[in-house]
Every structure is written in C-alpha cells, then in structure tokens.
Design a protein around this motif. Structure first.
Motif, PDB file in Angstrom:
ATOM      1  N   ASN A  83      23.434  -0.395  42.002  1.00  0.00           N
ATOM      2  CA  ASN A  83      23.056   0.881  41.120  1.00  0.00           C
ATOM      3  C   ASN A  83      22.092   0.243  40.217  1.00  0.00           C
ATOM      4  N   TYR A  84      21.215   0.937  39.796  1.00  0.00           N
ATOM      5  CA  TYR A  84      20.203   0.784  38.838  1.00  0.00           C
ATOM      6  C   TYR A  84      19.787   1.957  38.191  1.00  0.00           C
ATOM      7  N   ALA A  85      19.032   1.863  37.201  1.00  0.00           N
ATOM      8  CA  ALA A  85      18.678   3.206  36.474  1.00  0.00           C
ATOM      9  C   ALA A  85      17.217   3.422  36.479  1.00  0.00           C
ATOM     10  N   LEU A  86      17.059   4.480  37.255  1.00  0.00           N
ATOM     11  CA  LEU A  86      15.714   5.007  37.166  1.00  0.00           C
ATOM     12  C   LEU A  86      15.822   6.174  35.902  1.00  0.00           C
ATOM     13  N   TYR A  87      14.778   5.992  34.917  1.00  0.00           N
ATOM     14  CA  TYR A  87      14.652   6.872  33.929  1.00  0.00           C
ATOM     15  C   TYR A  87      14.058   8.117  34.324  1.00  0.00           C
ATOM     16  N   PRO A  88      14.692   9.253  34.240  1.00  0.00           N
ATOM     17  CA  PRO A  88      13.996  10.553  34.687  1.00  0.00           C
ATOM     18  C   PRO A  88      12.929  10.858  34.028  1.00  0.00           C
ATOM     19  N   HIS A  89      12.572  10.519  32.659  1.00  0.00           N
ATOM     20  CA  HIS A  89      11.544  10.964  31.944  1.00  0.00           C
ATOM     21  C   HIS A  89      10.235   9.961  31.884  1.00  0.00           C
ATOM     22  N   MET A  90      10.391   8.965  32.853  1.00  0.00           N
ATOM     23  CA  MET A  90       9.303   8.157  32.717  1.00  0.00           C
ATOM     24  C   MET A  90       8.730   8.111  34.255  1.00  0.00           C
ATOM     25  N   ASN A  94       5.948   3.252  34.394  1.00  0.00           N
ATOM     26  CA  ASN A  94       6.721   3.055  33.228  1.00  0.00           C
ATOM     27  C   ASN A  94       8.324   2.513  33.646  1.00  0.00           C
TER      28      ASN A  94
END
Ligand SMILES: Nc1ncnc2c1ncn2[C@@H]1O[C@H](COP(=O)(O)OP(=O)(O)OP(=O)(O)O)[C@@H](O)[C@H]1O
Ligand SMILES: [Mg+2]
Lengths: 371, 333
Positions: A83-90, A94
């Motif tokens: 589980n990793y965080a991909l940031y939707p606004h970047m 980035n």
C-alpha cells in the motif's frame, strides 16, 4: 550498493519471539527473498534492517557499518510496501519527486534522478499524467520510482505485489527482476508466496516461527530441502509424505508402508547415505513430489513391484498439459501430476510409478532430511 | 473444555499471537490466514476471553492531535473545527505540540501504540517521518495525516492542493487583463512554496503568457521580506502590473511598500494574497486572497479518524481539498 549482514539477530515482542537468532549474509547486488507462512517473522526481519523495529539482541551491518543505532533515514535504504500513497492532485513527476523536494534536494538533482528513474521504469511518457490516468502496473512503477529516486544502497520490499490481481502480479514479478538487473542494487524481498520466491530470488531464506530453516538458491531448495517443513512449503502441489519403516532385504534398503507399498531405495542413494543404517527397523517419512509419481499404465520406464503402489482416485483435475490426481492411500491423501492422456477416473484404483531416484526420506522425529 | 487461543493456533498451524491478532482484527495477519483462523473460530464457537478482548478494545474516547508547529498558518481555525467535530461525536481532543522535536513526537505517538488514545491526527510536518511510518505499519487504522505526505505507506490523509491555489490566484489576475504578474514567495526549496510556483506557471502556460524568471521574487516569509520585495521589483526593466503574494506577512509588507511608494492598489498594482486571515481583511484596501478550506480540513480530519476507530469505510483515503478565491478590493479595477 552494499552487503547486509545479520548476526545472532533476535526480536522479542513481550512473550513472542518473532525472530530467533538469525544469521544471514546478503551479498552486494543480491536479490534475496524471505519466505514463510504468516507470522514467521519476515516483516519483522525486514523492518529491523530498515531500522523501523529495534533489535532485541544481535547485530545488523549494512556495508561494513553496524547500523543497530543508526536511524532509518541514515541507513541508505528505501522501502516498498503493497500500500502506497499516490497523490491524485500531483502528476507522476511530482509523485516521484516530492520526497526529495521536501528533503530540500537541489532542483537539478531532483530532475536528474526523476528522469533517470522514469527511464529505467519506462514511464518517461507518463511523467505529466495524474495517477487516475494510469493502469495498475503503471502505478506500481511510480511507487517503485519513488524508492529509486532515493538512490538507496538496499531496497527492502515487503509483499509489494500482494494487492495486484494474479495476472498483473506475474507481470510485475518480471518487471522487478528486470529492475534489479538494471539497478544492480541489493534487494531484500519478503513474500509468503513460494512461487514468487522461486521465480525472483537469487537465494531464498525459508523462515518458520522466527527460525531460519534453510538458505539456498531456488534449485537447491527444491531438490535438497533441509527438512519436511521446507520440502512441504516449496513446490505446488506440495511434496507427499507417507509414513514408512526402513527395512533391509537381501542387502537392499526398502521403504515399507505396512502392506500398502514397498519401495526400493536406489543403491547409489543408499551408498551416499551411510547413516541410513541407523534407521533400520525404525519409522521414517517417505517424501515424493507429485511430479515424481506417474500413471504406471503409461510409463515408458520399467515398472516393478518395488517402484510402484496402488492408490484410490478421489478427484481428477485436468490442468491442460497435465492432470492432477488427488489420491488416498490408507489414511493419507496425496497428489500425483500425471500425463494428460491418463484415463484414471474417480473411484479407480490406479497403479502409480515412483521415480525412485528423486525420493526423499526424513527422520520421523526430528523431521530433518536423511537424503 | 472451551477452546483456548493455543488450541486454535494449533489447528490453524500458526503462532498463538497470530490468532490473537486475527481475532482482535489487528494488522500483521495475511487475509488468507485471517480467514482460516476466523473459520476455525466460528466452527468451534470460540468465545474470546473477556478480559483479553476488553483490553484490546478498550476505548478512551480521546484523540491526540500531534502538531509540529502550533503557529502554522490557519492552525487555530483548523483545530477549532476539528475539536468541534470530535466533541459532537463524543470524543475529546488532546493537543500535543512537538515543537519539531522528534523525541517529543515519539512520546506522543506512543500514546497511540499504548492505546491511551483511540487515534491520532498528525497536522503539518509536510513529510511523514519514520516514527509515523512505523506506527502506520503496526496500527494503520488509527492515524490520519493533515497537510502531510507519506512516501512509503498509505495513511488516510486530508490535504489542500496548494498548486491549485497558486493557479487560481494567477488566473484571477490574468482574467483582469494583466500579463506581467510578479510572484512574491518564500524560499523555493520550501515544498508548499514550490507548489504555489507550479500553479502560477501552469496558469501562465494555459493563458499562453511567457514565464519570466525576473518576475519571481524569492524572499524570507516575513513582513520585511514583502516590503523589500517591492523595491527589488521596481528595479527590473519592465514593471509588473500585478502581484501574487504567497503568504500573509509578505502581503502586509508588500502593500505597505506599494503605498509608501505613492502607488495605488489596485489602480497601479493589483494584489492577490494567500490565506484568509484577519490580517488580509483589514489591510486597506481589503485583500483578494486564496482561502484554504480550513474548517472543512479540520472537520474532515476528525471525521476520518472517528470513522477509522469505529471500523467504518472511508471513501477517499487521500482527500484533496481545493482552495477558493475570495475576491475583495485589491485585485479588480
Ligand atoms: N508490533 C507487534 N507487537 C507484537 N507482536 C508482533 C508485532 N509485530 C509482529 N508481531 C508478532 O511477531 C511475529 C512475526 O510477525 P511478522 O509480521 O514479522 O510476520 P510475517 O512473516 O511478516 O507474517 P505475514 O506473512 O502475515 O505478514 C508474529 O507472531 C506477530 O504476531
Ligand atoms: Mg508481513
């Protein structure tokens, strides 16, 4: 690039010994897999290398440096989890760069590293996309990219593929292996999936209840398991185990299954294992892999009284290029992988031929291998 | 004889602690193993020892709010809203100020590990450090990040898209017919500031206005920095017609300098600030600003952690909020 050495490493959580006196030398640039059932201490071992768990006793070295008291950020490692965080606004760029930006790396350096990682991962054309616009595999690569841009000496991966569907998982296994070839960096990879371990690892460590059972390359692990646990854990379907007594008859050794089978131990195997003699008249465990059993009626090689036995067919599972027969012999259930043209039917009593050169015998008490 | 943890462990072929973790729905147990254990539990109608279960499920109705720097922009408003939401749901908020001190932070995070609070909200700090990551790996149901990013692990997060803020401010000025927009910002290696710069650049690109490096004034985030920025701008060949200022204090200094110089806002220079504080509303003329949804941020963070504590699903694990533009007098002719 660095070697990693664990010396007498133990981790205790209150009453639980999660990792028990582990000694392990991971070579520079090696792809080492830690495998074992749930709760055997894989993640704990990895986290101790990362510095996320303190070690109860022992030493961990990365390179030539003892890192017991070195904080994680100074260990030159990068971790990858499922589980990793991909940031939707970047955008992808980035999403790979923000860690470096937040650590105040110079702009040019960030740019070089991100572009290099993107090239290695073959996602250069995706750098200005948002995570939403990526496939599952592409996302996984961005997560790997985030670890790569840190240019660690050691990658620590804890079941990074276990969230993916079966097809993508198989594809990403290859990708990670290729990545390792390109990066030439030490990787410690944790999985509970023995197929993943066998296909990816240069060497494999099998853990059970925090204790190392065996360290070997995939082929040796498969052919020369140290004990019944390793033999049963590695390989699908797993190795069959049958209780037997070791007997001698006319100068030859036999595995005697109390009337249900009598298998001759090949002389060369017996000769290589002089300690076999000590087991005469005692209970042992006879191990044979499903692929070393075949439908005797189709066998091209010789079938004798002493390399075959009868078993009842419970289930027939056609797998395309072969058939799995689920069998019973006395109280034991076993599996045979037989030729696709076998006509064995449920309820039949079939004769199975044993490839006796490939059999194993284990000490029934210690479960250690005899040969 | 009733079944014990030990018996179940034996049947399932796993460690006793694994059974305990599975029964108490703790992480660290694979899905398959968990299912297998639960099946055995159901099959044998196992009743967990009441004491053991009570300990694992002990509820404090306390939430820890861990803040690296209490003076962060808009924090009082975020925290008030957080507390209100928590109180309404029957939770108390304990404010833990770490002053950017890792040892202090670790002590506060231990409150979560020791179940002395039901969960924690981490506000600010921008990058989740290893203390946070370690906790997330062990107790991932009990943490929420606010305006803080995590590299390796997925932790439920609420944050504001600062690049979007920079974009909105710049587009607003461009829409006023301005083309030479100066950006007065803090150090470029400050992540939030660089995000705003990204938004500014994106807006110019979308409006086909060339980016000019000389219109970017980087200074320290202070009133003085804003004041001096104006005089630095006045030295460049082609004067700007508008300013986007990324911070309150910078905005105060900048507007002072503009007025000192005898110029009019917005007649000579339009100005857009960032952050809807009292300051921006009382500056004369009242400042057009990009406002962060501070109350929403606080409310959502509290809602998230309470949902996690009560095993309710969160729809968007990473929730990105957009700032909005509040148009006052400083930007439109
Ligand atoms: N923070 C903790 N506190 C107490 N016990 C723990 C903790 N973390 C792990 N354990 C226990 O230590 C043992 C090893 O756990 P670990 O997570 O290393 O296993 P694993 O091999 O990674 O298992 P899985 O395949 O399920 O991930 C288990 O018995 C587990 O319950
Ligand atoms: Mg694990």
């Amino acid at each position: 690039m660095a070697s990693v050495t664990l010396t007498n490493v133990t981790k205790r959580f209150d009453e639980v010994v999660a990792v028990d006196n582990v000694n392990l030398e991971i070579k520079d640039k090696e792809f080492l897999v830690l495998v074992g059932p749930s709760g055997c201490g894989k993640s704990t071992t990895l986290r101790m290398v990362a510095g996320l768990e303190e070690i109860t006793s022992g030493n961990i070295e990365i390179g030539k440096r003892i890192v017991n008291d070195v904080p994680p950020k100074d260990r030159d490692i990068a971790m990858v989890f499922q589980n990793y965080a991909l940031y939707p606004h970047m955008d992808v760029y980035n999403n790979m760069a923000f860690g470096l930006k937040l650590r105040k790396f110079p702009k040019d350096e960030i740019d070089r590293r991100v572009k290099e990682a993107a090239q290695i991962l073959e996602i250069e054309q995706l750098l200005d996309r948002r995570p939403k616009q990526l496939s599952g595999g592409q996302r996984q690569r961005v997560a790997l990219g985030r670890a790569i841009v840190r240019e660690p000496k050691v990658f620590l991966m804890d079941e990074p593929l276990s969230n993916l569907d079966a097809k993508l998982r198989v594809q990403m296994r290859t990708e990670i292996s290729k990545l390792h070839d390109k990066l030439q960096t030490t990787v410690i990879y944790v999985t509970h999936d023995q197929t993943e371990a066998m296909t990816m690892g240069d060497r494999i460590v099998v853990l059970r209840d925090g204790v190392i059972q065996q360290v070997a390359d995939p082929l040796n692990l498969y052919n020369q398991p140290n004990n019944m646990f390793v033999a049963g854990f590695i390989g699908t379907p797993p190795m069959n185990f049958l209780d037997a007594t070791l007997v001698e008859d006319g100068g030859k050794y036999f595995l005697d299954g109390a009337g249900s089978f009598k298998i001759a131990i090949p002389e060369d195997l017996a000769k290589k294992t002089p300690e076999l003699k000590e087991y005469l008249g005692r209970g042992v465990v006879f191990g044979v892999r499903p692929e070393d059993l075949s439908d005797a009626s189709l066998a091209e090689k010789e079938v004798t009284e002493y390399n075959s036995f009868m078993a009842g067919v419970e289930v027939v599972e056609p797998m395309g290029s072969e058939i799995y027969l689920y069998l019973t012999l006395d109280d034991h259930s076993m599996i045979a992988r037989v030729e696709p043209n076998s006509t064995a039917k449920v309820g039949d009593n079939v004769k199975l031929r044993v490839e006796t050169e490939k059999i194993h015998v284990f000490d029934a008490e210690t479960e250690e291998i005899i040969f | 004889m009733p079944l014990t943890l030990k018996d179940i462990a034996k049947i399932a072929g796993v460690a006793e602690s694994t059974v305990s973790r599975a029964i108490n729905n703790k992480p660290g147990v694979g899905a398959q193993t968990r299912e297998k254990i639960m099946e055995i539990v159901r099959e044998h109608n196992y009743q967990p020892n009441q004491l053991a279960q009570g300990l694992a499920k002990r509820e404090t109705h306390l939430l820890a709010l861990i803040v690296a720097d209490l003076t962060g922009p808009g924090y009082s408003e975020i925290i008030k809203s957080m507390e209100k939401t928590a109180n309404q749901a029957g939770y108390q908020l304990i404010i833990c100020n770490t002053d950017n001190n890792l040892a202090k932070e670790k002590t506060y995070l231990n409150l979560v590990g020791q179940h002395r609070v039901d969960g924690a909200i981490i506000l600010g700090g921008t990058l989740a450090n290893n203390n946070i990551m370690k906790l997330a790996l062990n107790q991932d149901e009990l943490l929420v990040l606010v305006n803080c990013l995590a590299e390796e692990v997925l932790i439920p997060t609420v944050l504001v898209d600062n690049a979007r803020g920079g974009y909105l401010a710049t587009v607003h000025l461009l829409e006023q017919g301005l083309e030479k927009i100066a950006l007065v910002m803090g150090p470029a290696n400050d992540f939030l500031e660089s995000e705003k710069l990204n938004g500014y650049q994106q807006a110019l690109a979308d409006y086909n206005i060339p980016f000019r490096e000389q219109l970017i004034i980087k200074t320290n985030l202070s009133r003085e920095g804003g004041y001096n920025a104006f005089f630095r701008v006045m030295k460049i060949d082609e004067l700007p017609d508008g300013f986007f200022v990324t911070n309150d204090l910078l905005a105060i200094g900048l507007t002072e300098a503009i007025k000192m110089g005898g110029y009019l806002i917005p007649g000579d220079f339009a100005v857009v600030g960032y952050g809807d504080s009292i300051i921006s509303a009382v500056i004369n003329p009242a400042l057009t600003v990009v406002a962060e949804p501070l109350q929403q941020l606080g409310r959502l963070a509290a809602e998230y952690i309470i949902k996690l504590i009560n095993d309710q699903a969160i729809e968007e694990v990473i929730r990105v909020l957009e700032p909005e533009l509040i148009i006052r007098e400083s930007s439109s002719p």
